[in-house]
Design a protein around this motif. Structure first.
Motif, PDB file in Angstrom:
ATOM      1  N   ARG A   9      19.185  25.230  38.800  1.00 15.55           N
ATOM      2  CA  ARG A   9      19.040  26.236  37.746  1.00 15.55           C
ATOM      3  C   ARG A   9      19.275  27.618  38.365  1.00 15.55           C
ATOM      4  O   ARG A   9      18.909  27.844  39.516  1.00 15.55           O
ATOM      5  N   VAL A  98      27.948  29.364  35.782  1.00 21.06           N
ATOM      6  CA  VAL A  98      26.665  29.062  35.158  1.00 21.06           C
ATOM      7  C   VAL A  98      26.927  28.638  33.721  1.00 21.06           C
ATOM      8  O   VAL A  98      27.628  29.333  32.977  1.00 21.06           O
ATOM      9  N   VAL A  99      26.371  27.500  33.327  1.00 22.01           N
ATOM     10  CA  VAL A  99      26.488  26.998  31.960  1.00 22.01           C
ATOM     11  C   VAL A  99      25.075  26.705  31.460  1.00 22.01           C
ATOM     12  O   VAL A  99      24.379  25.869  32.029  1.00 22.01           O
ATOM     13  N   ASP A 100      24.657  27.444  30.443  1.00 22.90           N
ATOM     14  CA  ASP A 100      23.319  27.258  29.863  1.00 22.90           C
ATOM     15  C   ASP A 100      22.212  27.315  30.916  1.00 22.90           C
ATOM     16  O   ASP A 100      21.281  26.506  30.905  1.00 22.90           O
ATOM     17  N   GLY A 101      22.343  28.257  31.849  1.00 23.07           N
ATOM     18  CA  GLY A 101      21.323  28.451  32.871  1.00 23.07           C
ATOM     19  C   GLY A 101      21.412  27.510  34.053  1.00 23.07           C
ATOM     20  O   GLY A 101      20.605  27.602  34.978  1.00 23.07           O
ATOM     21  N   ILE A 102      22.390  26.614  34.059  1.00 23.84           N
ATOM     22  CA  ILE A 102      22.573  25.655  35.145  1.00 23.84           C
ATOM     23  C   ILE A 102      23.770  26.077  35.990  1.00 23.84           C
ATOM     24  O   ILE A 102      24.861  26.319  35.469  1.00 23.84           O
ATOM     25  N   GLU A 104      26.776  25.382  38.402  1.00 27.24           N
ATOM     26  CA  GLU A 104      27.684  24.285  38.691  1.00 27.24           C
ATOM     27  C   GLU A 104      28.710  24.765  39.721  1.00 27.24           C
ATOM     28  O   GLU A 104      29.111  25.921  39.704  1.00 27.24           O
TER      29      GLU A 104
END
Length: 118
Positions: A9, A98-102, A104
């Motif tokens: 995260r 970052v995608v939706d707070g994650i 990658e």
């Protein structure tokens, strides 16, 4: 083709501090900068082969963000992988987002292009 792998995260990362992540048996160093800018590079020190770059010192050279190896202090550009202090070395750089707070990363390294993600 890009293959994005979730690694943590965004809130798990401290600003100006490196973290090591393991993806498919390969280590990467992940850095969160002010303004939530992210950089991901191989965790392997090109000069020694040791997995230590996540413990390096984040700095700058002009307007470029850098990482200094904790072993012999070679200084690398976090965006390009260029080594300012020893041009014969190059740090492999991989994509990060970052995608939706994650967070990658695209952990595929193209060894034929000095480790830059394909």
């Amino acid at each position: 083709m890009t293959t994005w792998t979730p690694v943590c995260r965004l809130d798990d990362l401290e600003v100006l501090w490196g973290e090591a992540v393991l993806v498919d048996g390969e280590q990467f160093a992940l850095f969160r900068l002010p303004g939530d800018r992210l950089h991901a590079v191989s965790n392997e020190d090109p000069a020694t082969g040791s997995q230590v770059l996540s413990r390096g010192i984040v700095g700058s050279k002009g307007d470029r963000v850098t990482i200094a190896s904790p072993l012999h202090k070679q200084i690398y550009d976090l965006e390009t992988g260029e080594c300012y202090s020893a041009p014969e070395y190059r740090l492999p750089v991989v994509g990060v987002r970052v995608v939706d707070g994650i967070v990658e990363i695209d952990a595929r390294l193209d060894r034929a292009t000095n480790g830059v993600a394909a």
